[in-house]
Design a protein around this motif. Structure first.
Motif, PDB file in Angstrom:
ATOM      1  N   ARG A   3       0.847  -1.207   0.000  1.00 52.12           N
ATOM      2  CA  ARG A   3       0.000   0.000   0.000  1.00 52.12           C
ATOM      3  C   ARG A   3       0.872   1.242   0.000  1.00 52.12           C
ATOM      4  N   ASN A  27      -1.439   6.625   2.095  1.00 51.70           N
ATOM      5  CA  ASN A  27      -2.856   6.250   2.185  1.00 51.70           C
ATOM      6  C   ASN A  27      -3.144   5.786   3.618  1.00 51.70           C
ATOM      7  N   PRO A  28      -3.775   6.641   4.437  1.00 49.88           N
ATOM      8  CA  PRO A  28      -3.875   6.371   5.874  1.00 49.88           C
ATOM      9  C   PRO A  28      -4.772   5.182   6.219  1.00 49.88           C
ATOM     10  N   ILE A  85     -13.435  10.531  11.005  1.00 48.30           N
ATOM     11  CA  ILE A  85     -12.107  11.148  11.044  1.00 48.30           C
ATOM     12  C   ILE A  85     -12.139  12.366  11.954  1.00 48.30           C
ATOM     13  N   THR A  91      -4.881  14.187  10.899  1.00 49.88           N
ATOM     14  CA  THR A  91      -6.150  13.594  11.328  1.00 49.88           C
ATOM     15  C   THR A  91      -5.994  12.076  11.410  1.00 49.88           C
ATOM     16  N   ALA A 130      -8.538   8.339  11.344  1.00 48.66           N
ATOM     17  CA  ALA A 130      -9.848   7.712  11.160  1.00 48.66           C
ATOM     18  C   ALA A 130     -10.047   6.633  12.220  1.00 48.66           C
ATOM     19  N   PRO A 144      -6.386  -1.809   7.551  1.00 47.99           N
ATOM     20  CA  PRO A 144      -7.050  -1.627   6.261  1.00 47.99           C
ATOM     21  C   PRO A 144      -7.632  -2.978   5.845  1.00 47.99           C
ATOM     22  N   SER A 145      -8.289  -3.014   4.700  1.00 42.70           N
ATOM     23  CA  SER A 145      -8.770  -4.281   4.164  1.00 42.70           C
ATOM     24  C   SER A 145      -7.571  -5.203   3.881  1.00 42.70           C
ATOM     25  N   ARG A 167     -16.294   8.291   1.798  1.00 43.21           N
ATOM     26  CA  ARG A 167     -16.474   6.976   1.165  1.00 43.21           C
ATOM     27  C   ARG A 167     -17.820   6.414   1.612  1.00 43.21           C
ATOM     28  N   ALA A 191      -9.449  14.449  -0.865  1.00 46.35           N
ATOM     29  CA  ALA A 191      -9.770  14.606   0.556  1.00 46.35           C
ATOM     30  C   ALA A 191      -9.456  13.304   1.289  1.00 46.35           C
ATOM     31  N   SER A 192      -9.653  12.194   0.619  1.00 41.16           N
ATOM     32  CA  SER A 192      -9.307  10.887   1.158  1.00 41.16           C
ATOM     33  C   SER A 192      -8.272  10.277   0.225  1.00 41.16           C
ATOM     34  N   GLY A 220      -7.020   7.541  -0.322  1.00 47.61           N
ATOM     35  CA  GLY A 220      -7.336   6.256  -0.948  1.00 47.61           C
ATOM     36  C   GLY A 220      -8.105   6.413  -2.251  1.00 47.61           C
TER      37      GLY A 220
HETATM   38  P1  AMP Z   1      -9.166   0.795   3.870  1.00 41.95           P
HETATM   39  O1  AMP Z   1      -8.767   0.739   5.290  1.00 41.95           O
HETATM   40  O2  AMP Z   1      -8.263   0.080   2.922  1.00 41.95           O
HETATM   41  O3  AMP Z   1     -10.588   0.370   3.717  1.00 41.95           O
HETATM   42  O4  AMP Z   1      -9.082   2.328   3.467  1.00 41.95           O
HETATM   43  C1  AMP Z   1      -9.380   3.376   4.382  1.00 41.95           C
HETATM   44  C2  AMP Z   1      -9.892   4.568   3.618  1.00 41.95           C
HETATM   45  O5  AMP Z   1     -10.081   5.672   4.517  1.00 41.95           O
HETATM   46  C3  AMP Z   1      -8.930   5.048   2.545  1.00 41.95           C
HETATM   47  O6  AMP Z   1      -9.656   5.467   1.410  1.00 41.95           O
HETATM   48  C4  AMP Z   1      -8.234   6.212   3.207  1.00 41.95           C
HETATM   49  O7  AMP Z   1      -7.727   7.124   2.281  1.00 41.95           O
HETATM   50  C5  AMP Z   1      -9.342   6.786   4.074  1.00 41.95           C
HETATM   51  N1  AMP Z   1      -8.792   7.481   5.253  1.00 41.95           N
HETATM   52  C6  AMP Z   1      -8.263   6.909   6.347  1.00 41.95           C
HETATM   53  N2  AMP Z   1      -7.816   7.852   7.210  1.00 41.95           N
HETATM   54  C7  AMP Z   1      -8.080   9.055   6.646  1.00 41.95           C
HETATM   55  C8  AMP Z   1      -7.845  10.419   7.039  1.00 41.95           C
HETATM   56  N3  AMP Z   1      -7.247  10.712   8.178  1.00 41.95           N
HETATM   57  N4  AMP Z   1      -8.259  11.388   6.187  1.00 41.95           N
HETATM   58  C9  AMP Z   1      -8.861  11.086   5.012  1.00 41.95           C
HETATM   59  N5  AMP Z   1      -9.105   9.813   4.584  1.00 41.95           N
HETATM   60  C10 AMP Z   1      -8.708   8.805   5.377  1.00 41.95           C
END
Ligand code: AMP
Ligand code: MG
Length: 343
Positions: free
Chosen positions: A59, A63-64, A101, A118, A120, A143-144, A196, A229-230, A232
């Motif tokens: 990853r 990508n947080p 978040i 920030t 999540a 993450p997934s 999302r 903004a995200s 991912g």
């Molecule tokens: P996943 O854990 O693979 O399902 O992905 C988590 C999703 O949340 C991704 O799209 C990240 O970019 C998004 N995400 C997680 N933390 C943040 C954050 N602090 N700000 C914006 N997006 C976040």
């Protein structure tokens, strides 16, 4: 990337869950079931452990990750302040498939937040996820549990296929109830923003957050150079090996469109259950036309199945965008790399 001997345990195995907790405290990686998709977990407060997640998935480091908690008492540790709206959101949707978040505290490192200020947070409802967080005694970043870019694992076999040899343990919890990742929204800015879509719908969130806005990247491709903004959302995502094309139209239009593709080599349809029998192409159905929850549950498994069948091109019938359908559409349009045919 390190190689690991992967132990497999069942979700009901209490001693196994205690061992999993120990692996996490020691900085290792554990794959575990949640009600959304399988997660790839590490101690969220240990940078070295969290780096292992990025390596195992391949990853991008900007990508947080989402931090998973078992109780509300963990929140003040992770966030600088708990916004007033959070209480009502948590009362309605936690534990469950909603990620929020907030501004991160000093305890939260830069690796887990992808360098953002920030972080999540989600409180999962799956009993195994909850037991694992409690056994670890620390919030779990997860993450997934798929290889970066591919569809998320929604059953044990898919988690095993993607992560065996890359993690210390995989916990078998059967099939995931929702099958799409959590709804992600941010309270770190005003007005609150949906980043999302997931099983908790915008309609439900607006009962609490009347001023909720939907980030444009939920439905549309970001323009070159536009800031996500995200993070991912800027990457290729959820995609099988096959080339996926989203086809928007009525059942009759879809049927007629596929007639024109009859005999095309390695062409498959990803369709609704009601239309499967009459289509002129080999096909996989991802649920009833009106059944957004069912489509969400089946979608990723269907994408993997199409690869197993040797699909070259997949013509996916576009779902309705209301309710959970917005999440299904959001995943499919990314799987299709935003290639849409409007009939
Ligand atoms: P996943 O854990 O693979 O399902 O992905 C988590 C999703 O949340 C991704 O799209 C990240 O970019 C998004 N995400 C997680 N933390 C943040 C954050 N602090 N700000 C914006 N997006 C976040
Ligand atoms: Mg993911």
């Amino acid at each position: 990337m390190r190689e690991a001997q992967t132990e497999i345990v069942r979700g009901e195995d209490e001693a196994g869950i205690r061992r999993a907790g120990q692996i996490l405290r020691d900085g290792g990686l554990v794959v575990f079931p949640t009600e959304t998709v399988y997660g790839l977990g590490a101690d969220a407060l240990k940078d070295s452990a969290v780096r292992g997640i990025y390596a195992a998935k391949g990853r991008p480091s900007d990508n947080p990750l989402i931090v998973h908690i078992a109780g509300m008492e963990e929140l003040p540790k992770l966030w600088q302040e708990v916004p007033s709206k959070l209480e009502e959101l948590a009362r309605r949707f936690w534990p469950g498939p909603m990620t929020v978040i907030g501004k991160k505290s000093r305890l939260v490192g830069d690796v887990v937040s992808g360098g953002l200020d920030t972080v999540a947070v989600r409180m999962p409802s799956h009993p195994v996820a909850k037991a694992l967080i409690q056994a670890a005694g620390t919030p779990i970043a997860a993450p997934s549990a798929n290889r970066s870019g591919f569809p998320s694992p929604t059953c044990f076999a898919h988690a095993l296929a993607d992560m065996e040899g890359r993690v210390e343990m995989i916990i078998d919890g059967g099939d995931c109830a929702y099958g799409v990742e959590s709804t992600v929204l941010t309270l770190a800015q005003s007005p609150p923003r949906l980043l999302r879509p997931g099983a908790v719908t915008p309609e439900q969130l607006r009962e609490v957050l009347t001023d909720l806005v939907i980030d444009p990247a939920v439905l549309e491709q970001l323009e070159e150079g536009q800031q996500a903004a995200s993070p991912g959302m800027k990457y290729r995502h959820y995609a099988p090996k096959a080339h996926v094309v989203l086809v928007e139209g009525t059942p009759e239009q879809y049927q007629a469109f596929l007639e024109g593709r009859r005999g095309e080599a390695k062409a498959f349809a990803l369709c609704f259950a009601e239309e499967a029998a009459a289509l002129p192409l080999p096909n996989v159905s991802y649920g009833g036309r009106e059944d957004g929850l069912g489509q969400a549950r089946e979608l990723f498994a269907c994408l993997r199945r199409l690869d197993e069948l040797g699909a070259g091109t997949v013509y996916a019938h576009c779902p309705d965008r209301a309710g959970v359908g917005l999440a299904v559409y959001n995943r499919l349009i990314r799987a299709a790399g935003f290639e849409v045919i409007r009939l």
